[in-house]
Design an enzyme around this catalytic site. Structure first.
Site, PDB file in Angstrom:
ATOM      1  N   GLU A  87      14.839  -8.914  -2.346  1.00  0.00           N
ATOM      2  CA  GLU A  87      14.719  -8.144  -1.122  1.00  0.00           C
ATOM      3  C   GLU A  87      15.229  -8.887   0.104  1.00  0.00           C
ATOM      4  O   GLU A  87      15.218 -10.125   0.152  1.00  0.00           O
ATOM      5  CB  GLU A  87      13.247  -7.741  -0.905  1.00  0.00           C
ATOM      6  CG  GLU A  87      12.780  -6.748  -1.951  1.00  0.00           C
ATOM      7  CD  GLU A  87      11.299  -6.420  -1.862  1.00  0.00           C
ATOM      8  OE1 GLU A  87      10.934  -5.291  -2.214  1.00  0.00           O
ATOM      9  OE2 GLU A  87      10.509  -7.292  -1.461  1.00  0.00           O
ATOM     10  N   GLU A 158      12.070 -20.283  -2.807  1.00  0.00           N
ATOM     11  CA  GLU A 158      12.052 -21.533  -2.047  1.00  0.00           C
ATOM     12  C   GLU A 158      13.494 -21.971  -1.819  1.00  0.00           C
ATOM     13  O   GLU A 158      14.178 -22.409  -2.752  1.00  0.00           O
ATOM     14  CB  GLU A 158      11.274 -22.600  -2.817  1.00  0.00           C
ATOM     15  CG  GLU A 158      11.446 -24.034  -2.328  1.00  0.00           C
ATOM     16  CD  GLU A 158      11.155 -24.242  -0.851  1.00  0.00           C
ATOM     17  OE1 GLU A 158      12.064 -24.690  -0.124  1.00  0.00           O
ATOM     18  OE2 GLU A 158      10.011 -23.947  -0.424  1.00  0.00           O
ATOM     19  N   ASN A 294      -1.017 -10.696   5.579  1.00  0.00           N
ATOM     20  CA  ASN A 294      -0.681  -9.330   5.195  1.00  0.00           C
ATOM     21  C   ASN A 294      -1.212  -9.053   3.800  1.00  0.00           C
ATOM     22  O   ASN A 294      -0.899  -9.768   2.850  1.00  0.00           O
ATOM     23  CB  ASN A 294       0.831  -9.132   5.236  1.00  0.00           C
ATOM     24  CG  ASN A 294       1.354  -9.304   6.642  1.00  0.00           C
ATOM     25  OD1 ASN A 294       1.025  -8.532   7.530  1.00  0.00           O
ATOM     26  ND2 ASN A 294       2.159 -10.347   6.866  1.00  0.00           N
ATOM     27  N   CYS A 408       5.605 -10.817   6.215  1.00  0.00           N
ATOM     28  CA  CYS A 408       5.537 -12.159   5.626  1.00  0.00           C
ATOM     29  C   CYS A 408       4.565 -12.187   4.458  1.00  0.00           C
ATOM     30  O   CYS A 408       3.419 -11.751   4.572  1.00  0.00           O
ATOM     31  CB  CYS A 408       5.091 -13.166   6.691  1.00  0.00           C
ATOM     32  SG  CYS A 408       6.296 -13.437   7.985  1.00  0.00           S
TER      33      CYS A 408
END
Length: 416
Positions: A87, A158, A294, A408
């Site tokens: 994404e 990462e 979130n 996030c």
């Protein structure tokens, strides 16, 4: 064949000896303008023919483009040729003519941070440099207006675990004949790989560093970030200090506040002490970015039939408690009357937000939604107190697109 959208003029000229670097710049500009490779007054026909024979412009499949109903964030679900999904997110900036693109560097992630949806997927594979560059090109092609001003490597994966591809992508982002993004508007965010931080400083000294720090108390950081067991925070911050000395750029330290985990005054005081010590050592004050958690959960919190939906929330396909329901925004079932008693009030995206839980383990979460037992964390209610206890400059980062799982920590490449 060479992926032409992911090479610099110098790289292209080295790979295709028939062309000069000056011609390579012109041809790369054609690629990024969406034009066919062709001869011009500044490009010989033999050069254009050689590049067409040596390269191509591969594309990603755009599986879904999902705009938020509550802010101008847009999430893009993309797929590679092998079907792997990842994404990117379009982030609006204060200037309405500018946007930042949050890009992924891997499909999934091996680090397993406890509060991150991507970390629950495990690592499938690294992204190629062209797949990273193409995320920005996909977003740019769909802008309603304005331009891509910056890039942040804070999507899936990462970045420093795929650093060679990330560095290749950065070179293309910042190349004037390609995407022309100022290196200072590019931020690479890491959970903390010291060797990668130092290599980033050496190879891309104009690019900013972001560190997902979350807690400076060792046991707490290890409890939510397994990478801290392999790389102690002292070692990570020593690499950050080397980055400052090599680049002259202040790092960004990110803290996602988790209720009862890292949001106490003691946490704030410990972070402030680290910040002051770092500033005294390097002459640069880290930019402290406070992020609201979130919600992520996979199980319905109150029973009844549920299916995975936007924002990773369990969305009820039928009223699980009885009572009337009507279709609402984003396909959510909106209850026109409290199905389990108690007071209700209209909430974001038209959802009915209940002021009392219907029983079971639940607590107020994002946008007032009850977070069920599938999510081990809750959004902190102590953000104001934590920020005051810091006693040093800090800012609250708006993490938008939460209703479409673009915020996030939410990226998990789910179908929408």
């Amino acid at each position: 064949m060479l992926p032409l959208q992911a090479v610099t003029p110098e790289h292209l000229a080295a790979c295709v000896p028939a062309i000069t670097v000056a011609e390579a710049r012109k041809l790369i500009a054609q690629v990024h303008r969406g034009e066919p490779i062709s001869a011009t007054s500044a490009v010989r026909r033999i050069a254009a023919d050689a590049v067409r024979a040596a390269g191509h412009v591969p594309e990603l499949e755009l599986v879904a483009e999902t705009p938020s109903a509550i802010d101008p964030f847009v999430k893009y679900l993309l797929a590679g040729a092998d079907g792997a999904r990842f994404e990117a997110v379009r982030i609006p900036l204060e200037n309405p003519q500018r946007f930042t693109v949050c890009v992924s560097s891997q499909v999934g992630c091996a680090l397993g941070c406890a509060f991150c949806a991507t970390g629950k997927l495990g690592l499938q594979r690294n992204l190629a440099a062209w797949e990273i560059v193409e995320q920005v090109r996909v977003v740019r092609a769909r802008l309603p207006h304005g331009r891509v001003h910056g890039v942040v490597f804070q999507g899936m994966g990462e970045p420093l675990a795929n650093l060679d591809a990330v560095l290749e992508a950065i070179a293309v982002f910042s190349e004037p004949s390609a995407l022309g993004i100022d290196g200072r508007a590019i931020t690479v965010c890491t959970a903390g790989l010291p060797a990668g931080i130092r290599k980033l400083a050496e190879r891309a000294p104009r690019v900013r560093l972001g560190l997902s720090i979350h807690s400076v108390l060792p046991e707490r950081r290890r409890s939510i970030m397994p990478i801290a067991k392999a790389h102690a925070l002292d070692d990570v911050l020593a690499a950050c200090a080397d980055h400052v000395r090599a680049t002259g750029l202040s790092p960004m330290w990110a803290v996602t506040l988790l209720a009862g985990i890292n949001d106490s005054d003691d946490d704030a005081h410990a972070l402030a002490a680290r910040v002051r010590a770092f500033a005294a050592e390097t002459g640069r004050m880290p930019r402290i970015s406070i992020i609201a958690y979130n919600a992520i959960y996979t199980a319905p919190p109150f029973g009844g039939a549920a299916s995975p939906g936007k924002a990773g929330l369990a969305i009820y396909t039928a009223p699980p408690f009885g009572g009337a329901a009507s279709p609402g925004k984003a396909g959510l079932a909106i209850y026109t009357a409290p199905p389990f008693g108690g007071a209700a009030s209209p909430g974001k995206a038209g959802l009915a937000i209940y002021s009392a839980p219907p029983g079971g383990a639940a607590s107020p979460g994002k946008a007032g939604l009850a977070i069920g037992p599938g999510d081990p964390f809750m959004r902190s209610s102590r953000e104001a107190e934590y920020r005051a206890a810091l006693g040093i400059p800090n800012h609250r980062r708006y993490s938008g697109g939460g209703d479409v799982a673009a915020a996030c920590g939410q990226l998990a490449a789910r179908d929408v």
